[in-house]
Design an enzyme around this catalytic site. Structure first.
Site: not given
Lengths: 240, 124
Positions: A136, A132, A127, A119, A162
């Site tokens: 990404d 975003h 974010n 994770d 994630e």
């Protein structure tokens, strides 16, 4: 065009057609058959028969093309259905299928595997702070690092937002710890340059070796539990 | 003579035959549950249409998928037009295929192979 000239087109005359032509010729050459009133009828029948033969071959050829086309399209769709579009990693569905087949293999032939649940730490903060698009890019970069530093027969899937799940085949818990530490360090040392900013991300990892009576869900749950142990212990670390 | 129009469904093509203009159109995908039932009105319409004196006939075909029995039906349609054309009723075919699909072009060539009427294969 005489009835018996080879029709245009590339389709070759079949052996069956050839036999039909020979048959008509043999009949014509027998006695005074050539002048017999039924001979013309017979020629017409034979021509119809031959036309049907050719049509059948044609239908089969076209139908085969259609089938090949559909099969290939199905394969493309199957691959797409197993891939995460953002990171191009195998997706959750692919991982579950592979996990089931791995469990089947172990049940038959013995062996082991270890799962590592990964994770990205504080991903929501990335974010929120950078947007975003940057988030990404961080996912794509992390996916690349994970994939490039695993063996070909291991599987690294995007498991959720994630979260990544890694299947290490023929690997015990101790070996998996070495792999987890390597991945943790690689990401920790890596500086991602995204839209002019340096982004530093870290990983938490949970390790769980498969045990003989475990289902796929039980393995995943164990890796998940270990991941949360790593999170609670302060992140940027692994737990087993 | 009446025109023939059968709306397209997910598994059967649009049939749009205009008797007056002499334009016939088959467009879509063709894998009806029973192709012979589906194409029966097409055959009987064509048969009547080709009996009557009328202008030149143009058949526009845009079929991206055909099951095996539809292939058989389409070959029969082409043969009807080919026969009419050979007997002096001008008929021609325009086959429209998706330019991204090489196999679609090969397939059009297969249909063209055994007929002698004018047969254009057009990319779209």
């Amino acid at each position: 065009m005489s009835r018996w000239t080879v029709p245009r087109g590339t389709t070759e005359m079949s052996a069956q057609e050839r036999r039909l032509l020979d048959w008509v010729q043999r009949l014509e050459e027998t006695g005074d058959n050539a002048g017999h009133p039924l001979m013309e009828e017979f020629r017409t029948l034979a021509a119809e028969h031959r036309k049907l033969m050719r049509q059948l071959t044609k239908i089969a050829t076209i139908s085969d093309r259609m089938h090949t086309d559909s099969r290939q399209m199905a394969q493309v769709l199957h691959a797409a259905a197993q891939t995460d579009p953002l990171t191009q990693l195998p997706n959750r569905r692919h991982m579950i299928e592979r996990l089931e087949s791995e469990l089947g293999r172990i049940a038959r032939h013995g062996g082991s595997f270890t799962l590592v649940m990964v994770d990205i730490d504080h991903f929501k903060a990335i974010n929120d702070a950078f947007g975003h698009a940057v988030g990404d890019t961080a996912l794509v970069e992390t996916a690349r690092i994970l994939r490039q530093n695993l063996r070909g027969h291991d599987l690294c899937a995007r498991w959720g937002g994630e979260e990544f799940l890694i299947l290490l085949t023929e690997t015990d818990q101790e070996q998996a710890k070495t792999v987890a530490e390597k991945l943790r360090r690689l990401v920790d040392d890596h500086r991602m340059r995204v839209e002019g900013r340096d982004i530093h991300i870290t990983l938490s990892l949970g390790i769980a070796a498969h045990r003989p009576d475990w289902t796929a869900d039980a393995c995943i749950q164990a890796a998940d539990d270990a991941l949360y142990a790593a999170k609670r212990a302060g992140r940027n670390r692994w737990a087993a | 003579m009446d025109s023939l129009r059968i709306e397209a469904t997910s598994c059967s093509p649009l049939i749009d035959f205009d008797a007056e203009a002499g334009t016939l159109r088959i467009e879509g995908e063709s894998y009806p549950e029973n192709s012979f039932d589906f194409y029966a009105p097409v055959f009987s319409w064509l048969e009547d249409f080709l009996k009557e004196p009328a202008p030149a006939v143009v058949l526009d075909i845009g079929l991206s998928y055909l099951n095996t029995s539809s292939i058989k039906c389409l070959i029969d349609v082409l043969e009807m037009l080919d026969t009419a054309n050979a007997q002096g009723r001008p008929a021609s075919v325009r086959w429209h295929y998706d330019r991204d699909n090489d196999r679609a072009l090969d397939m059009a060539e297969e249909f063209k192979e055994d007929v002698t009427l004018p047969f254009d294969i057009l990319a779209r």
